[in-house]
Design an enzyme around this catalytic site. Sequence first.
Site, PDB file in Angstrom:
ATOM      1  CD  GLU A 109     -85.017 -63.353  53.827  1.00 16.50           C
ATOM      2  OE1 GLU A 109     -85.088 -63.401  52.588  1.00 16.50           O
ATOM      3  OE2 GLU A 109     -85.979 -63.598  54.565  1.00 16.50           O
TER       4      GLU A 109
ATOM      5  CG  HIS B  10     -90.337 -72.259  58.107  1.00 13.50           C
ATOM      6  ND1 HIS B  10     -90.637 -72.985  56.975  1.00 13.50           N
ATOM      7  CD2 HIS B  10     -90.771 -70.993  57.858  1.00 13.50           C
ATOM      8  CE1 HIS B  10     -91.242 -72.205  56.103  1.00 13.50           C
ATOM      9  NE2 HIS B  10     -91.322 -70.993  56.609  1.00 13.50           N
TER      10      HIS B  10
END
Lengths: 400, 82, 329
Positions: free
Chosen positions: C63, C132
């Site tokens: 990321e 998540h």
Amino acid sequence: MSEFKLPSLGADMDRGRLLEWRVKPGDVVKKGDVVAVVDTTKAAIDVEIWSSGTVQDLLLQPGDDVPVGTPMLRLADDGEPATVATQPPRMSAPPQTLMSAPAPRVAPPAHAAPPPAAARRRISPAARKRAEELGVDLNKLTGTGPDAAVTIEDVLRAGAASTAVAPPIAAVGAAPISERASAMRQTIAAAMARSKREIPHYYLATEVPLERATDWLARANAERPVTARILMAALFIKATALAAHKYPEMNGFCRDGTFEARSDVNVGVAISLRQGGLVAPALMNTDSKPLDDIMRGLTDLVKRTRAFSLRASELSEPTLTLTNLGEQGVELVQGVIYPPQVALVGFGKPTRRAWVEGNTLRLIPVVSLSLAADHRVSDGHRGALFLAHIRELLQQPDTL
Amino acid sequence: MDPAEVRTTIAQVLATIAPEVDLETLDARAPLRDQVDLDSMDFLNLIVGLHERLQIDIPESDYARLVSLDDLVAYLAAKAAR
Amino acid sequence: MNTPTRISYREALREAHREALAKDPRVFLIGEDVGRYGGSYAVSKGLLEEFGPERIRDAPLSELGFVGAGIGAALGGMRPIVEVMTVNFSLLALDQIVNTAATLRHMSGGQFSVPVVIRMATGAGRQLAAQHSHSLEVWYAHVPGIKVLAPATIEDAHGMLSLALDDPDPTVIFEHALLYNLEGERPSSWPQIDIERAAVRRSGADVSLICYGGTLWKTLAAANTLASIGIEAEVIDLRVLRPLDEETILASVRRTHRAVVVDEGWKTCSLAAEIMALMAEQAFYDLDAPLSRVCSAEVPIPYAKHMEEAALPQPQRIVDSVKTMLGRG
């Protein structure tokens, strides 16, 4: 340490404006002392403090217009050192250099732990704002929101109720009435609307022969200088007070459905103001005062009421009210009880009437006597006995 | 005593009781108490005030004669003359 | 050509991407699995075939790297769309977003702007457990220099992307994972929207329910239940989490005098807390009841279905909160 808060000087007062302080920090006050003069819609009122101690500091400035319950001053309670008195004077000694010996320590004043704040009534901010706009007295509202909070809805309901009964304020062509009169009209409207809404009134009336009282009064006044003369009203007040003492369910306060009888009788006397409006301040301990004292008290009360200068207790302490509308020529009064009181006694106009006594018909002065009383507290039977007792007392004026 | 003086005195005393009243607008021959809305306390205060200023005793038994402003002026002027 | 009458939130997003890619050659999509796999939530399915690997770029699992690449490309004049799988993973790119993208216009005295659009999924409800499932929108809404959007409807899913691309400054778009399957009528033409104002999704006079993203539909369900017992709730969809549309929020609570904020973030230091503070500061005298909020339980979102449900704001909790507030509990 305690805070003295602006008291409600009657069910219809929700705020006041501080006119002047009568005490300053450091003053020792005792219960009942006048600490300030506060302007309300009714009068400039001498506010009496509820506890004794030493004035610590004043929390309001003259001119401040604040709601009931706003802290006015801080009081060091008796036995508690007031910091005003014991605070070491600032900079009293010349500043010492760091090298010099430490100055003798002044023991810091002992501060009592602040008392836990009293539970504040739950009133939503929006309800407060709305109440102010509508002139609704929050003290008289019962909250229906969660945790008994007063909500906008409660205020609107009360506002609707009071506007429904408020009479038109200014008559056509009448001189513009003062702001105070208009505010007073609103507060009267609110108090009377509440009375009619909450108090299940019952009404009784009877006629009272006044021949003996009139004769007695004429004889008594004939011997008196002008300045010591007694009015019939004083006899009415005394007789009512004595009867109220005997029938305690007419004398006291009904709050939230619970009646609290009072051992002292403070007859509230309805006094109309020349510019319109009405105040019913108390003649304290009416039942135990001689007639002369009652007359002096009444004279003084009327004068001070019309000068808007009353003491707080005179407004908050009437235990029942007497209205004497006979002066205006009406025969019979059917009164509205002033909450949280439970009874209102009315006298009409004494008139000469044909009166049967035994087997004789005579022309004598007669007055109608009426009672409006709270059915939550008393029944018609007791009310009737109460009126009969007033009548009886007025037949023995020399005992009053 | 000059009736005009008496009248002035009455106006002064009345002003302390009913400040909104203008004596000139009253009907001097009509009942005073009705026009000025004087209750018995006000009337007593009027009598007391007149007594204090004019040193005139007004017995209660004379109240019945004191109906209009003219009555009052005449009564007080006569008493003061004695 | 036959246009399907129904469309999903996912398809609306895809359509928006397709339009943006077709309209402006500077636009490209970069992210993990956005190409061959079609996106972890299948938003970009088919776009690789249509626009080619130059413009639909699969990125390595970093990321920090690919978000940084997007920011760099934006600085260089491109209009990148960066897809991050979930907000949970975006924390790895926080430095790029917060320290770089959000600050460059300020630090360069206005010489540089960073017109990057960073999309990411957020929220729980799919049993994806604690790494998540979190709702960390408020982390971004805290930061000056970026615009934070939360499309909760199909129209917003479609319309917000192009407006975000037009914005010269970095924009973060949060797509609640449960919304991708949301289906609705496909409008004959997409409505004009903005990315300035909150939307009143339902009018009501008794209480304001303020929510955004994934909680909108739960809140509307709660409002329907409340209506059945005579309580009319106004539902405000924030849409833009930064800068907040204070005007719409305050106007609503000034009408209803009561507010419940529904936020899937944790209660402590939540967006709900910010909105309550706003109302307390600016609408205090209009409040008729203490402010209230329905947030997620202060635990890492559990895996077990019943526990996950219990940890999240649910319509019943919203209903209960309103009833308590109105003294109808």
